[in-house]
Design a protein around this motif. Structure first.
Motif, PDB file in Angstrom:
ATOM      1  N   ALA A   1       0.829  -1.209   0.000  1.00 26.57           N
ATOM      2  CA  ALA A   1       0.000   0.000   0.000  1.00 26.57           C
ATOM      3  C   ALA A   1       0.861   1.256   0.000  1.00 26.57           C
ATOM      4  CB  ALA A   1      -0.935  -0.008   1.206  1.00 26.57           C
ATOM      5  N   ASP A   2       1.950   1.244   0.776  1.00 24.74           N
ATOM      6  CA  ASP A   2       2.867   2.383   0.782  1.00 24.74           C
ATOM      7  C   ASP A   2       3.432   2.640  -0.611  1.00 24.74           C
ATOM      8  OD1 ASP A   2       2.482   2.724   3.490  1.00 24.74           O
ATOM      9  OD2 ASP A   2       4.476   2.040   4.091  1.00 24.74           O
ATOM     10  N   LEU A   3       3.604   1.562  -1.377  1.00 29.62           N
ATOM     11  CA  LEU A   3       4.132   1.687  -2.738  1.00 29.62           C
ATOM     12  C   LEU A   3       3.057   2.093  -3.748  1.00 29.62           C
ATOM     13  CD1 LEU A   3       6.483  -1.427  -2.759  1.00 29.62           C
ATOM     14  CD2 LEU A   3       7.204   0.957  -2.979  1.00 29.62           C
ATOM     15  N   GLY A   4       1.833   2.262  -3.270  1.00 28.19           N
ATOM     16  CA  GLY A   4       0.789   2.805  -4.126  1.00 28.19           C
ATOM     17  C   GLY A   4      -0.300   1.848  -4.538  1.00 28.19           C
ATOM     18  N   ALA A   5      -0.230   0.580  -4.128  1.00 31.10           N
ATOM     19  CA  ALA A   5      -1.290  -0.363  -4.472  1.00 31.10           C
ATOM     20  C   ALA A   5      -2.588   0.021  -3.766  1.00 31.10           C
ATOM     21  CB  ALA A   5      -0.880  -1.784  -4.089  1.00 31.10           C
ATOM     22  N   ASP A   6      -3.699  -0.305  -4.383  1.00 34.54           N
ATOM     23  CA  ASP A   6      -5.016  -0.112  -3.773  1.00 34.54           C
ATOM     24  C   ASP A   6      -5.317  -1.368  -2.952  1.00 34.54           C
ATOM     25  OD1 ASP A   6      -7.637   0.480  -3.087  1.00 34.54           O
ATOM     26  OD2 ASP A   6      -8.442  -0.018  -5.076  1.00 34.54           O
ATOM     27  N   VAL A   7      -5.070  -1.288  -1.649  1.00 35.02           N
ATOM     28  CA  VAL A   7      -5.259  -2.433  -0.763  1.00 35.02           C
ATOM     29  C   VAL A   7      -6.623  -2.332  -0.090  1.00 35.02           C
ATOM     30  CG1 VAL A   7      -4.435  -3.634   1.301  1.00 35.02           C
ATOM     31  CG2 VAL A   7      -2.793  -2.739  -0.379  1.00 35.02           C
ATOM     32  N   ILE A   8      -7.461  -3.327  -0.350  1.00 32.26           N
ATOM     33  CA  ILE A   8      -8.793  -3.381   0.248  1.00 32.26           C
ATOM     34  C   ILE A   8      -8.775  -4.452   1.328  1.00 32.26           C
ATOM     35  CG2 ILE A   8     -11.242  -3.807  -0.159  1.00 32.26           C
ATOM     36  CD1 ILE A   8     -10.716  -2.921  -3.085  1.00 32.26           C
ATOM     37  N   LYS A   9      -8.892  -4.011   2.548  1.00 33.68           N
ATOM     38  CA  LYS A   9      -8.813  -4.905   3.700  1.00 33.68           C
ATOM     39  C   LYS A   9     -10.203  -5.489   3.957  1.00 33.68           C
ATOM     40  CE  LYS A   9      -7.048  -4.989   8.455  1.00 33.68           C
ATOM     41  NZ  LYS A   9      -5.965  -5.965   8.205  1.00 33.68           N
ATOM     42  N   ILE A  10     -10.330  -6.807   3.817  1.00 31.61           N
ATOM     43  CA  ILE A  10     -11.607  -7.488   4.032  1.00 31.61           C
ATOM     44  C   ILE A  10     -11.652  -7.965   5.476  1.00 31.61           C
ATOM     45  CG2 ILE A  10     -13.151  -9.306   3.243  1.00 31.61           C
ATOM     46  CD1 ILE A  10     -12.459  -7.233   1.071  1.00 31.61           C
ATOM     47  N   GLU A  11     -12.629  -7.463   6.246  1.00 23.61           N
ATOM     48  CA  GLU A  11     -12.672  -7.778   7.669  1.00 23.61           C
ATOM     49  C   GLU A  11     -14.039  -8.314   8.084  1.00 23.61           C
ATOM     50  OE1 GLU A  11     -10.439  -4.964  10.323  1.00 23.61           O
ATOM     51  OE2 GLU A  11     -10.878  -3.579   8.685  1.00 23.61           O
ATOM     52  N   ASN A  12     -14.013  -9.128   9.127  1.00 23.34           N
ATOM     53  CA  ASN A  12     -15.262  -9.603   9.713  1.00 23.34           C
ATOM     54  C   ASN A  12     -16.065  -8.413  10.232  1.00 23.34           C
ATOM     55  OD1 ASN A  12     -16.824 -10.465  12.327  1.00 23.34           O
ATOM     56  ND2 ASN A  12     -16.611 -12.319  11.100  1.00 23.34           N
ATOM     57  N   PRO A  13     -17.357  -8.340   9.951  1.00 25.00           N
ATOM     58  CA  PRO A  13     -18.138  -7.166  10.339  1.00 25.00           C
ATOM     59  C   PRO A  13     -18.247  -6.956  11.847  1.00 25.00           C
ATOM     60  CG  PRO A  13     -19.308  -8.463   8.671  1.00 25.00           C
ATOM     61  CD  PRO A  13     -18.156  -9.297   9.140  1.00 25.00           C
ATOM     62  N   VAL A  14     -18.075  -8.007  12.632  1.00 26.74           N
ATOM     63  CA  VAL A  14     -18.272  -7.881  14.085  1.00 26.74           C
ATOM     64  C   VAL A  14     -17.028  -7.368  14.787  1.00 26.74           C
ATOM     65  CG1 VAL A  14     -18.874  -9.094  16.206  1.00 26.74           C
ATOM     66  CG2 VAL A  14     -20.008  -9.706  14.045  1.00 26.74           C
ATOM     67  N   LYS A  15     -15.893  -8.004  14.538  1.00 25.64           N
ATOM     68  CA  LYS A  15     -14.688  -7.654  15.285  1.00 25.64           C
ATOM     69  C   LYS A  15     -13.563  -7.108  14.410  1.00 25.64           C
ATOM     70  CE  LYS A  15     -15.455 -10.994  19.018  1.00 25.64           C
ATOM     71  NZ  LYS A  15     -14.896 -12.155  19.759  1.00 25.64           N
ATOM     72  N   GLY A  16     -13.599  -7.395  13.118  1.00 26.37           N
ATOM     73  CA  GLY A  16     -12.519  -6.941  12.261  1.00 26.37           C
ATOM     74  C   GLY A  16     -11.215  -7.660  12.571  1.00 26.37           C
ATOM     75  N   ASP A  17     -10.140  -7.086  12.122  1.00 22.76           N
ATOM     76  CA  ASP A  17      -8.794  -7.593  12.392  1.00 22.76           C
ATOM     77  C   ASP A  17      -8.610  -7.755  13.905  1.00 22.76           C
ATOM     78  OD1 ASP A  17      -5.948  -7.696  12.895  1.00 22.76           O
ATOM     79  OD2 ASP A  17      -5.594  -6.787  10.941  1.00 22.76           O
ATOM     80  N   GLN A  18      -8.048  -8.898  14.329  1.00 24.73           N
ATOM     81  CA  GLN A  18      -7.849  -9.156  15.756  1.00 24.73           C
ATOM     82  C   GLN A  18      -7.101  -8.038  16.463  1.00 24.73           C
ATOM     83  OE1 GLN A  18      -6.148 -12.968  16.814  1.00 24.73           O
ATOM     84  NE2 GLN A  18      -7.199 -13.986  15.123  1.00 24.73           N
ATOM     85  N   THR A  19      -6.165  -7.398  15.754  1.00 24.38           N
ATOM     86  CA  THR A  19      -5.347  -6.389  16.417  1.00 24.38           C
ATOM     87  C   THR A  19      -6.115  -5.104  16.709  1.00 24.38           C
ATOM     88  OG1 THR A  19      -4.520  -5.638  14.258  1.00 24.38           O
ATOM     89  CG2 THR A  19      -3.156  -7.197  15.479  1.00 24.38           C
ATOM     90  N   ARG A  20      -7.302  -4.939  16.133  1.00 25.41           N
ATOM     91  CA  ARG A  20      -8.060  -3.722  16.451  1.00 25.41           C
ATOM     92  C   ARG A  20      -8.291  -3.589  17.951  1.00 25.41           C
ATOM     93  NH1 ARG A  20     -10.449  -0.585  12.498  1.00 25.41           N
ATOM     94  NH2 ARG A  20     -10.533  -1.450  10.385  1.00 25.41           N
ATOM     95  N   ALA A  21      -8.568  -4.710  18.616  1.00 25.39           N
ATOM     96  CA  ALA A  21      -8.915  -4.618  20.044  1.00 25.39           C
ATOM     97  C   ALA A  21      -8.116  -5.555  20.929  1.00 25.39           C
ATOM     98  CB  ALA A  21     -10.411  -4.911  20.233  1.00 25.39           C
ATOM     99  N   SER A  22      -7.503  -6.589  20.350  1.00 20.43           N
ATOM    100  CA  SER A  22      -6.934  -7.644  21.180  1.00 20.43           C
ATOM    101  C   SER A  22      -5.424  -7.559  21.367  1.00 20.43           C
ATOM    102  CB  SER A  22      -7.279  -9.015  20.570  1.00 20.43           C
ATOM    103  OG  SER A  22      -8.671  -9.189  20.494  1.00 20.43           O
TER     104      SER A  22
END
Length: 408
Positions: free
Chosen positions: A40-61
Protein backbone atom coordinates in the motif's frame (compact mmCIF):
# COMPACT_ATOMS: atom_id res chain seq x y z
CA UNK A 1 -1.11 13.66 5.34
CA UNK A 2 2.61 13.02 5.73
CA UNK A 3 4.89 11.84 2.96
CA UNK A 4 7.67 9.53 4.07
CA UNK A 5 9.94 10.38 1.14
CA UNK A 6 10.06 12.82 -1.72
CA UNK A 7 11.90 12.95 -5.05
CA UNK A 8 15.41 14.31 -4.85
CA UNK A 9 14.49 17.33 -6.96
CA UNK A 10 11.80 18.25 -4.42
CA UNK A 11 8.98 17.97 -6.94
CA UNK A 12 5.65 16.58 -5.87
CA UNK A 13 5.33 12.88 -6.71
CA UNK A 14 3.29 12.31 -9.85
CA UNK A 15 2.81 8.55 -9.61
CA UNK A 16 3.24 5.56 -7.35
CA UNK A 17 5.24 2.44 -8.08
CA UNK A 18 2.20 0.12 -7.77
CA UNK A 19 -0.50 2.47 -9.01
CA UNK A 20 -3.27 0.48 -10.67
CA UNK A 21 -2.58 -2.73 -8.74
CA UNK A 22 -5.56 -3.80 -6.61
CA UNK A 23 -5.00 -6.15 -3.66
CA UNK A 24 -7.69 -7.89 -1.64
CA UNK A 25 -6.31 -8.38 1.84
CA UNK A 26 -7.83 -11.20 3.90
CA UNK A 27 -5.05 -11.09 6.49
CA UNK A 28 -4.90 -9.95 10.07
CA UNK A 29 -2.53 -9.51 13.03
CA UNK A 30 1.06 -8.94 11.72
CA UNK A 31 2.62 -10.98 8.90
CA UNK A 32 -0.07 -10.33 6.28
CA UNK A 33 -0.87 -6.73 7.28
CA UNK A 34 2.85 -5.91 7.23
CA UNK A 35 3.08 -7.29 3.69
CA UNK A 36 0.05 -5.37 2.48
CA UNK A 37 1.18 -2.16 4.21
CA UNK A 38 4.43 -2.28 2.24
CA UNK A 39 2.44 -2.76 -0.96
CA UNK A 40 0.00 0.00 0.00
CA UNK A 41 2.87 2.38 0.78
CA UNK A 42 4.13 1.69 -2.74
CA UNK A 43 0.79 2.81 -4.13
CA UNK A 44 -1.29 -0.36 -4.47
CA UNK A 45 -5.02 -0.11 -3.77
CA UNK A 46 -5.26 -2.43 -0.76
CA UNK A 47 -8.79 -3.38 0.25
CA UNK A 48 -8.81 -4.90 3.70
CA UNK A 49 -11.61 -7.49 4.03
CA UNK A 50 -12.67 -7.78 7.67
CA UNK A 51 -15.26 -9.60 9.71
CA UNK A 52 -18.14 -7.17 10.34
CA UNK A 53 -18.27 -7.88 14.09
CA UNK A 54 -14.69 -7.65 15.29
CA UNK A 55 -12.52 -6.94 12.26
CA UNK A 56 -8.79 -7.59 12.39
CA UNK A 57 -7.85 -9.16 15.76
CA UNK A 58 -5.35 -6.39 16.42
CA UNK A 59 -8.06 -3.72 16.45
CA UNK A 60 -8.92 -4.62 20.04
CA UNK A 61 -6.93 -7.64 21.18
CA UNK A 62 -3.29 -6.59 20.75
CA UNK A 63 -1.32 -3.75 22.28
CA UNK A 64 -2.64 -0.50 23.68
CA UNK A 65 -5.66 1.60 22.75
CA UNK A 66 -5.35 5.34 23.38
CA UNK A 67 -8.56 7.15 22.43
CA UNK A 68 -10.86 4.90 20.40
CA UNK A 69 -11.17 1.14 20.24
CA UNK A 70 -8.48 0.53 17.64
CA UNK A 71 -5.13 -0.37 19.20
CA UNK A 72 -1.83 1.24 18.33
CA UNK A 73 -0.78 -2.18 17.04
CA UNK A 74 -3.52 -1.98 14.39
CA UNK A 75 -2.74 1.65 13.59
CA UNK A 76 0.94 0.77 13.07
CA UNK A 77 0.25 -1.81 10.34
CA UNK A 78 -2.76 -0.67 8.33
CA UNK A 79 -2.25 2.78 6.83
CA UNK A 80 -3.05 3.44 3.17
CA UNK A 81 -5.74 0.72 3.11
CA UNK A 82 -9.52 0.71 2.68
CA UNK A 83 -11.75 -1.47 4.86
CA UNK A 84 -14.71 -3.50 3.64
CA UNK A 85 -16.59 -5.61 6.18
CA UNK A 86 -17.80 -8.95 4.83
CA UNK A 87 -18.78 -12.17 6.58
CA UNK A 88 -17.40 -14.77 4.19
CA UNK A 89 -19.57 -17.46 5.78
CA UNK A 90 -22.64 -15.72 4.33
CA UNK A 91 -23.40 -16.47 0.68
CA UNK A 92 -24.19 -12.88 -0.27
CA UNK A 93 -21.01 -11.55 1.31
CA UNK A 94 -18.92 -14.25 -0.34
CA UNK A 95 -20.48 -13.30 -3.67
CA UNK A 96 -19.56 -9.67 -3.04
CA UNK A 97 -15.98 -10.74 -2.36
CA UNK A 98 -15.83 -12.79 -5.54
CA UNK A 99 -17.21 -9.84 -7.47
CA UNK A 100 -14.28 -7.84 -6.11
CA UNK A 101 -11.93 -10.64 -7.13
CA UNK A 102 -12.89 -10.02 -10.75
CA UNK A 103 -11.50 -6.47 -10.41
CA UNK A 104 -8.35 -7.43 -8.49
CA UNK A 105 -4.75 -8.37 -9.22
CA UNK A 106 -3.78 -10.02 -5.94
CA UNK A 107 -5.48 -11.85 -3.08
CA UNK A 108 -3.52 -12.49 0.10
CA UNK A 109 -4.63 -14.52 3.12
CA UNK A 110 -3.07 -15.86 6.31
CA UNK A 111 -5.68 -18.35 7.48
CA UNK A 112 -4.61 -21.73 8.81
CA UNK A 113 -4.28 -24.12 5.83
CA UNK A 114 -7.72 -25.38 4.78
CA UNK A 115 -9.76 -22.48 6.14
CA UNK A 116 -9.80 -20.51 2.88
CA UNK A 117 -11.10 -23.59 1.03
CA UNK A 118 -13.87 -24.11 3.59
CA UNK A 119 -14.90 -20.49 3.12
CA UNK A 120 -14.85 -20.84 -0.67
CA UNK A 121 -12.13 -18.20 -1.14
CA UNK A 122 -9.08 -20.40 -1.78
CA UNK A 123 -6.96 -20.14 -4.93
CA UNK A 124 -8.95 -22.70 -6.91
CA UNK A 125 -12.24 -20.96 -6.12
CA UNK A 126 -10.91 -17.47 -6.75
CA UNK A 127 -9.21 -18.43 -10.02
CA UNK A 128 -12.57 -19.52 -11.41
CA UNK A 129 -13.49 -15.82 -11.35
CA UNK A 130 -10.16 -14.33 -12.41
CA UNK A 131 -7.46 -16.42 -14.06
CA UNK A 132 -5.01 -13.50 -13.88
CA UNK A 133 -5.19 -13.42 -10.08
CA UNK A 134 -2.02 -13.75 -8.03
CA UNK A 135 -2.94 -15.53 -4.82
CA UNK A 136 -0.60 -15.45 -1.82
CA UNK A 137 -0.85 -17.45 1.39
CA UNK A 138 1.06 -16.92 4.62
CA UNK A 139 0.79 -19.58 7.31
CA UNK A 140 2.64 -20.76 10.37
CA UNK A 141 4.35 -23.76 8.78
CA UNK A 142 3.33 -23.83 5.11
CA UNK A 143 0.50 -25.50 3.24
CA UNK A 144 2.15 -28.93 3.26
CA UNK A 145 4.35 -30.99 5.55
CA UNK A 146 3.84 -32.64 8.94
CA UNK A 147 3.52 -29.33 10.83
CA UNK A 148 1.15 -27.63 8.39
CA UNK A 149 -1.94 -27.85 10.63
CA UNK A 150 -0.24 -26.51 13.72
CA UNK A 151 -1.15 -23.00 14.86
CA UNK A 152 1.54 -20.58 13.81
CA UNK A 153 2.98 -17.84 16.01
CA UNK A 154 6.24 -15.93 15.81
CA UNK A 155 7.34 -17.29 19.19
CA UNK A 156 6.74 -20.90 18.11
CA UNK A 157 8.55 -20.38 14.80
CA UNK A 158 11.55 -18.86 16.56
CA UNK A 159 11.67 -21.82 18.93
CA UNK A 160 11.29 -24.57 16.33
CA UNK A 161 13.74 -23.17 13.75
CA UNK A 162 16.67 -22.87 16.15
CA UNK A 163 16.53 -19.08 16.44
CA UNK A 164 15.88 -19.15 20.19
CA UNK A 165 18.75 -21.60 20.69
CA UNK A 166 21.25 -18.93 19.67
CA UNK A 167 19.67 -15.91 21.40
CA UNK A 168 20.85 -14.44 24.70
CA UNK A 169 23.99 -15.29 26.64
CA UNK A 170 25.59 -18.72 26.77
CA UNK A 171 24.22 -20.73 29.68
CA UNK A 172 21.18 -18.49 30.09
CA UNK A 173 17.48 -19.26 29.74
CA UNK A 174 15.97 -19.39 26.23
CA UNK A 175 15.40 -15.93 24.78
CA UNK A 176 13.45 -14.92 21.70
CA UNK A 177 14.21 -12.02 19.43
CA UNK A 178 12.19 -9.11 20.78
CA UNK A 179 11.50 -8.06 17.20
CA UNK A 180 9.15 -10.69 15.69
CA UNK A 181 11.44 -11.76 12.88
CA UNK A 182 9.30 -14.73 11.80
CA UNK A 183 6.17 -12.60 11.41
CA UNK A 184 7.90 -9.65 9.77
CA UNK A 185 10.14 -11.91 7.68
CA UNK A 186 7.14 -13.80 6.33
CA UNK A 187 5.50 -10.49 5.43
CA UNK A 188 8.60 -9.29 3.59
CA UNK A 189 9.17 -12.58 1.77
CA UNK A 190 5.52 -12.58 0.71
CA UNK A 191 5.89 -9.02 -0.58
CA UNK A 192 8.88 -10.08 -2.67
CA UNK A 193 6.96 -13.06 -4.01
CA UNK A 194 3.97 -10.93 -4.98
CA UNK A 195 6.13 -8.37 -6.77
CA UNK A 196 7.92 -11.17 -8.62
CA UNK A 197 4.59 -12.72 -9.63
CA UNK A 198 3.25 -9.37 -10.86
CA UNK A 199 6.34 -8.94 -13.04
CA UNK A 200 6.15 -12.54 -14.27
CA UNK A 201 2.50 -12.11 -15.24
CA UNK A 202 3.12 -8.92 -17.14
CA UNK A 203 0.35 -8.38 -19.65
CA UNK A 204 -0.42 -12.09 -19.86
CA UNK A 205 -3.55 -13.88 -18.77
CA UNK A 206 -2.14 -16.23 -16.16
CA UNK A 207 -1.59 -15.47 -12.50
CA UNK A 208 -0.13 -17.93 -10.05
CA UNK A 209 -0.20 -19.18 -6.49
CA UNK A 210 2.56 -18.47 -3.99
CA UNK A 211 3.03 -19.18 -0.33
CA UNK A 212 5.46 -18.73 2.51
CA UNK A 213 5.42 -19.33 6.24
CA UNK A 214 6.66 -18.01 9.55
CA UNK A 215 8.70 -21.19 10.04
CA UNK A 216 10.48 -21.00 6.71
CA UNK A 217 11.07 -17.26 6.98
CA UNK A 218 12.79 -17.55 10.35
CA UNK A 219 14.86 -20.48 9.12
CA UNK A 220 15.80 -18.66 5.91
CA UNK A 221 17.28 -15.83 7.99
CA UNK A 222 19.54 -18.28 9.84
CA UNK A 223 22.28 -17.79 7.26
CA UNK A 224 25.32 -17.54 9.53
CA UNK A 225 24.01 -20.17 11.93
CA UNK A 226 23.49 -22.77 9.21
CA UNK A 227 26.92 -21.96 7.76
CA UNK A 228 28.55 -22.50 11.15
CA UNK A 229 26.77 -25.81 11.68
CA UNK A 230 27.69 -27.16 8.24
CA UNK A 231 31.28 -25.96 8.74
CA UNK A 232 31.86 -27.39 12.22
CA UNK A 233 29.24 -30.08 12.71
CA UNK A 234 28.36 -28.48 16.03
CA UNK A 235 25.08 -26.66 16.80
CA UNK A 236 25.70 -22.91 17.14
CA UNK A 237 25.47 -21.57 20.68
CA UNK A 238 24.32 -18.20 22.05
CA UNK A 239 26.94 -15.48 21.79
CA UNK A 240 25.17 -12.51 23.36
CA UNK A 241 25.82 -9.54 21.08
CA UNK A 242 28.83 -11.14 19.36
CA UNK A 243 28.95 -12.25 15.73
CA UNK A 244 29.63 -15.89 14.91
CA UNK A 245 31.70 -15.07 11.82
CA UNK A 246 33.92 -12.26 13.07
CA UNK A 247 35.54 -10.74 16.16
CA UNK A 248 35.50 -8.17 17.62
CA UNK A 249 31.96 -7.45 16.47
CA UNK A 250 29.79 -6.89 19.53
CA UNK A 251 28.72 -4.62 22.39
CA UNK A 252 31.37 -3.66 24.92
CA UNK A 253 31.24 -1.76 28.21
CA UNK A 254 32.65 1.75 28.60
CA UNK A 255 32.94 4.02 31.62
CA UNK A 256 29.29 5.10 31.38
CA UNK A 257 27.48 2.47 29.33
CA UNK A 258 28.09 0.39 26.21
CA UNK A 259 29.12 0.84 22.62
CA UNK A 260 29.06 -1.47 19.63
CA UNK A 261 32.10 -2.05 17.49
CA UNK A 262 32.59 -3.78 14.15
CA UNK A 263 36.29 -4.41 13.54
CA UNK A 264 35.59 -7.31 11.20
CA UNK A 265 38.73 -7.35 9.08
CA UNK A 266 42.47 -7.08 9.72
CA UNK A 267 42.73 -3.42 8.73
CA UNK A 268 39.95 -2.41 11.11
CA UNK A 269 41.36 -4.61 13.88
CA UNK A 270 44.71 -2.85 13.66
CA UNK A 271 43.06 0.57 13.53
CA UNK A 272 41.05 -0.31 16.62
CA UNK A 273 44.21 -1.27 18.49
CA UNK A 274 45.79 2.06 17.48
CA UNK A 275 42.79 4.06 18.74
CA UNK A 276 42.77 2.33 22.13
CA UNK A 277 46.60 2.46 22.26
CA UNK A 278 47.00 -1.30 22.59
CA UNK A 279 49.69 -2.39 20.09
CA UNK A 280 50.35 -5.43 22.27
CA UNK A 281 46.98 -6.91 21.28
CA UNK A 282 48.02 -7.01 17.61
CA UNK A 283 50.88 -9.35 18.46
CA UNK A 284 49.05 -11.36 21.10
CA UNK A 285 48.94 -14.98 19.82
CA UNK A 286 45.32 -15.25 20.97
CA UNK A 287 44.26 -12.50 18.59
CA UNK A 288 46.60 -12.66 15.58
CA UNK A 289 43.84 -13.49 13.08
CA UNK A 290 40.06 -13.69 12.92
CA UNK A 291 39.94 -17.42 13.64
CA UNK A 292 41.88 -16.99 16.86
CA UNK A 293 39.94 -13.90 17.85
CA UNK A 294 36.69 -15.86 17.42
CA UNK A 295 38.11 -18.76 19.46
CA UNK A 296 39.03 -16.33 22.24
CA UNK A 297 36.05 -13.97 22.16
CA UNK A 298 35.63 -13.83 25.93
CA UNK A 299 39.29 -12.97 26.58
CA UNK A 300 39.27 -10.46 23.73
CA UNK A 301 36.19 -8.70 25.08
CA UNK A 302 37.77 -8.48 28.54
CA UNK A 303 40.95 -6.93 27.12
CA UNK A 304 39.00 -4.38 25.11
CA UNK A 305 36.65 -3.45 27.96
CA UNK A 306 39.64 -2.87 30.23
CA UNK A 307 40.76 -0.17 27.80
CA UNK A 308 37.29 1.19 27.08
CA UNK A 309 36.74 1.77 30.80
CA UNK A 310 38.94 4.84 30.48
CA UNK A 311 36.39 7.01 28.64
CA UNK A 312 32.69 7.44 27.94
CA UNK A 313 30.70 5.84 25.14
CA UNK A 314 30.40 9.10 23.22
CA UNK A 315 34.12 9.81 23.54
CA UNK A 316 35.09 6.38 22.24
CA UNK A 317 32.59 6.46 19.38
CA UNK A 318 33.94 9.83 18.26
CA UNK A 319 37.55 8.58 18.36
CA UNK A 320 36.76 5.33 16.58
CA UNK A 321 34.72 6.93 13.81
CA UNK A 322 37.45 9.53 13.26
CA UNK A 323 39.80 6.67 12.35
CA UNK A 324 37.24 4.83 10.25
CA UNK A 325 36.41 2.08 12.75
CA UNK A 326 32.66 1.24 12.66
CA UNK A 327 31.17 2.01 16.07
CA UNK A 328 27.96 3.27 17.63
CA UNK A 329 26.23 3.81 20.96
CA UNK A 330 23.44 1.59 22.25
CA UNK A 331 20.27 3.66 22.50
CA UNK A 332 16.76 2.97 23.70
CA UNK A 333 13.66 3.63 21.63
CA UNK A 334 12.90 6.91 23.39
CA UNK A 335 16.25 8.27 22.24
CA UNK A 336 15.85 6.86 18.73
CA UNK A 337 12.28 8.00 18.13
CA UNK A 338 12.36 11.42 19.77
CA UNK A 339 15.74 13.04 19.26
CA UNK A 340 17.86 11.17 16.73
CA UNK A 341 18.80 13.60 13.93
CA UNK A 342 19.42 10.82 11.41
CA UNK A 343 15.97 9.32 12.01
CA UNK A 344 14.48 12.76 11.29
CA UNK A 345 16.66 13.31 8.22
CA UNK A 346 15.66 9.94 6.78
CA UNK A 347 11.93 10.46 7.45
CA UNK A 348 11.70 7.33 9.57
CA UNK A 349 9.06 8.86 11.83
CA UNK A 350 5.93 10.06 10.12
CA UNK A 351 2.31 10.64 11.06
CA UNK A 352 -1.26 10.69 9.85
CA UNK A 353 -4.46 12.39 10.98
CA UNK A 354 -6.87 9.76 12.23
CA UNK A 355 -10.58 10.64 12.54
CA UNK A 356 -10.70 9.27 16.09
CA UNK A 357 -7.12 9.28 17.36
CA UNK A 358 -6.04 12.59 15.87
CA UNK A 359 -2.40 13.00 14.87
CA UNK A 360 -0.74 9.60 15.25
CA UNK A 361 2.98 8.93 15.00
CA UNK A 362 4.15 5.81 13.15
CA UNK A 363 7.35 4.52 11.62
CA UNK A 364 8.13 5.69 8.12
CA UNK A 365 9.13 3.42 5.26
CA UNK A 366 12.74 2.34 4.73
CA UNK A 367 12.10 2.29 0.96
CA UNK A 368 13.42 5.38 -0.82
CA UNK A 369 12.34 5.56 -4.47
CA UNK A 370 13.40 8.71 -6.32
CA UNK A 371 10.75 8.66 -9.03
CA UNK A 372 7.83 6.98 -7.29
CA UNK A 373 8.33 7.77 -3.60
CA UNK A 374 6.55 5.96 -0.85
CA UNK A 375 3.74 8.00 0.67
CA UNK A 376 1.45 7.88 3.69
CA UNK A 377 -1.75 8.89 1.93
CA UNK A 378 -4.50 7.81 4.31
CA UNK A 379 -4.82 6.69 7.94
CA UNK A 380 -5.75 3.13 8.88
CA UNK A 381 -9.44 2.66 8.06
CA UNK A 382 -12.29 2.35 10.50
CA UNK A 383 -13.98 -1.04 10.36
CA UNK A 384 -16.11 -1.18 7.20
CA UNK A 385 -15.41 2.48 6.46
CA UNK A 386 -15.26 1.96 2.71
CA UNK A 387 -18.08 -0.53 2.15
CA UNK A 388 -20.20 1.74 -0.03
CA UNK A 389 -17.23 3.25 -1.83
CA UNK A 390 -15.51 -0.03 -2.76
CA UNK A 391 -18.59 -2.10 -3.49
CA UNK A 392 -19.93 0.76 -5.58
CA UNK A 393 -16.81 0.57 -7.73
CA UNK A 394 -17.50 -2.99 -8.84
CA UNK A 395 -19.77 -1.85 -11.66
CA UNK A 396 -17.31 0.73 -12.97
CA UNK A 397 -13.88 -0.88 -12.56
CA UNK A 398 -12.59 -3.08 -15.43
CA UNK A 399 -12.91 -6.77 -14.64
CA UNK A 400 -10.81 -9.76 -15.62
CA UNK A 401 -11.76 -11.32 -18.95
CA UNK A 402 -14.06 -14.31 -18.84
CA UNK A 403 -12.32 -17.66 -19.02
CA UNK A 404 -12.61 -19.42 -22.35
CA UNK A 405 -14.53 -22.68 -22.51
CA UNK A 406 -12.41 -25.62 -21.47
CA UNK A 407 -9.75 -23.46 -19.77
CA UNK A 408 -7.79 -25.22 -17.09
Amino acid sequence: MSTTDTPRDGAAPSRSALAGIRILDLTQVMSGPYCTMILADLGADVIKIENPVKGDQTRASWGYSVVGDDSRAFLSLNRNKRSVSLDLKRDEDREAFLALVRTADVVIENFRPGVAARLGVDYASVREHNQRIIYASISGFGQTGPYSQRPGYDLIAQAMTGVMSVMGEEGGAPVKSAIPIADLGAGMFCTIGILGAVIARGDGDEGQYLETSLFESALAMSVWESAEFWSTGEPPRPLGSANRMSAPYQALATSDGHLTIGANNEKLWRLLCEVIEAPDLVQDPRFVDNNRRMDNRVELAAELERRFAGATTDEWVERLLARGVPAGPIRDYEQVLTDDPHVRARNMVTSFEHPVEGRTLVLGSPLKLSGTPVQVRTPPPLLGEHNDEVLGEIATRPVAPERSAGAA
